[in-house]
Design a protein around this motif. Structure first.
Motif, PDB file in Angstrom:
ATOM      1  N   PHE A  95       2.381  -5.156   1.858  1.00 20.06           N
ATOM      2  CA  PHE A  95       3.688  -4.565   1.592  1.00 20.06           C
ATOM      3  C   PHE A  95       3.974  -4.530   0.086  1.00 20.06           C
ATOM      4  N   ARG A  96       3.702  -5.614  -0.596  1.00 16.69           N
ATOM      5  CA  ARG A  96       3.979  -5.725  -2.031  1.00 16.69           C
ATOM      6  C   ARG A  96       3.294  -4.611  -2.819  1.00 16.69           C
ATOM      7  N   GLU A  97       2.100  -4.238  -2.382  1.00 17.83           N
ATOM      8  CA  GLU A  97       1.327  -3.221  -3.099  1.00 17.83           C
ATOM      9  C   GLU A  97       1.748  -1.795  -2.762  1.00 17.83           C
ATOM     10  N   SER A  98       2.157  -1.557  -1.504  1.00 16.29           N
ATOM     11  CA  SER A  98       2.372  -0.178  -1.058  1.00 16.29           C
ATOM     12  C   SER A  98       3.766   0.119  -0.508  1.00 16.29           C
ATOM     13  N   GLY A  99       4.532  -0.930  -0.171  1.00 21.40           N
ATOM     14  CA  GLY A  99       5.817  -0.702   0.490  1.00 21.40           C
ATOM     15  C   GLY A  99       5.650  -0.368   1.962  1.00 21.40           C
ATOM     16  N   LYS A 100       4.424  -0.508   2.450  1.00 20.87           N
ATOM     17  CA  LYS A 100       4.133  -0.175   3.844  1.00 20.87           C
ATOM     18  C   LYS A 100       3.690  -1.425   4.590  1.00 20.87           C
ATOM     19  N   GLY A 101       3.815  -1.345   5.903  1.00 18.67           N
ATOM     20  CA  GLY A 101       3.376  -2.450   6.734  1.00 18.67           C
ATOM     21  C   GLY A 101       3.574  -2.115   8.196  1.00 18.67           C
ATOM     22  N   ALA A 102       2.946  -2.886   9.047  1.00 16.22           N
ATOM     23  CA  ALA A 102       2.978  -2.619  10.488  1.00 16.22           C
ATOM     24  C   ALA A 102       4.386  -2.671  11.065  1.00 16.22           C
ATOM     25  N   ILE A 103       5.286  -3.444  10.458  1.00 15.94           N
ATOM     26  CA  ILE A 103       6.621  -3.583  11.038  1.00 15.94           C
ATOM     27  C   ILE A 103       7.716  -2.913  10.215  1.00 15.94           C
ATOM     28  N   ILE A 104       7.366  -2.262   9.113  1.00 16.97           N
ATOM     29  CA  ILE A 104       8.364  -1.565   8.298  1.00 16.97           C
ATOM     30  C   ILE A 104       8.894  -0.365   9.091  1.00 16.97           C
ATOM     31  N   GLY A 105      10.210  -0.248   9.150  1.00 23.82           N
ATOM     32  CA  GLY A 105      10.830   0.870   9.856  1.00 23.82           C
ATOM     33  C   GLY A 105      10.896   0.691  11.357  1.00 23.82           C
ATOM     34  N   LYS A 106      10.584  -0.497  11.840  1.00 25.96           N
ATOM     35  CA  LYS A 106      10.607  -0.766  13.286  1.00 25.96           C
ATOM     36  C   LYS A 106      11.578  -1.897  13.581  1.00 25.96           C
ATOM     37  N   ILE A 107      11.936  -2.000  14.842  1.00 30.08           N
ATOM     38  CA  ILE A 107      12.731  -3.139  15.318  1.00 30.08           C
ATOM     39  C   ILE A 107      11.815  -3.940  16.231  1.00 30.08           C
ATOM     40  N   ILE A 108      11.634  -5.212  15.886  1.00 30.81           N
ATOM     41  CA  ILE A 108      10.727  -6.060  16.655  1.00 30.81           C
ATOM     42  C   ILE A 108      11.426  -7.352  17.055  1.00 30.81           C
ATOM     43  N   GLU A 109      10.876  -7.992  18.071  1.00 32.15           N
ATOM     44  CA  GLU A 109      11.332  -9.316  18.479  1.00 32.15           C
ATOM     45  C   GLU A 109      10.295 -10.325  18.018  1.00 32.15           C
TER      46      GLU A 109
END
Length: 174
Positions: A95-109
């Motif tokens: 995330f730190r490098e790209s602003g992206k990640g598996a849970i970015i923009g999602k709602i998770i439990e």
């Protein structure tokens, strides 16, 4: 004298515009603080170094850490259970490098841990925002312990009803 007056007018104009921009920024910050302090959900912001940079009143209530205790601390040391820390740190590096990640923009439990060391279920909505050319994460967190408990109760009741139906059917068959 005319040149001096033009320079003075320009300087006054620039100062006025600067003050307007500053007032707009202060007003915007005041609105944000009013919204976040009245929110039922915890709002947490983490900077590019994984240090907590914002922690609202609901976060204080939910996790047990005051703003003073939380700001500047690493997120993973405060609220992420030990068994998930390595996975979190790996994801945060990406995330730190790209602003992206598996849970970015999602709602998770997921599970979180409070100051007393008690784990509880949360619903997490995670967003990325770029500030000063660096990625920051904003999490909106809702405690779903009660909801999860009710879901478990419903599952148990359903399983119990299935057993009753099965018992009744076996009695009727014989």
């Amino acid at each position: 004298a005319n040149s001096f007056n033009n320079m003075t007018e320009k300087l006054v104009y620039e100062m006025t515009e600067h003050m307007r921009a500053e007032n707009a920024a202060l007003e915007s910050e005041a609105k944000f603080r009013a919204i976040s302090s009245s929110a039922q959900e915890a709002i947490i912001m983490v900077d590019n170094g994984e240090d907590i940079s914002y922690w609202n009143e609901s976060a204080e209530k939910m996790f047990g850490y005051s703003q003073e205790e939380a700001i500047g601390e690493k997120l993973h040391t405060l609220i992420i259970p030990d068994r998930f820390r390595e996975e979190h740190l790996h994801g945060f590096k990406r995330f730190r490098e790209s602003g992206k990640g598996a849970i970015i923009g999602k709602i998770i439990e997921v599970e979180a841990v409070n100051k007393k060391g008690i784990e509880f279920s949360i619903e997490l909505s995670l967003s990325a925002v770029k500030l000063k050319e660096r990625w920051n994460a904003i999490g909106i967190v809702r405690d779903i312990t009660e909801r999860k408990g009710m879901q478990d109760d419903l599952r148990n009741a359903h399983a119990h009803n299935e057993q009753l139906i099965s018992s009744i059917q076996s009695i009727l068959i014989y």
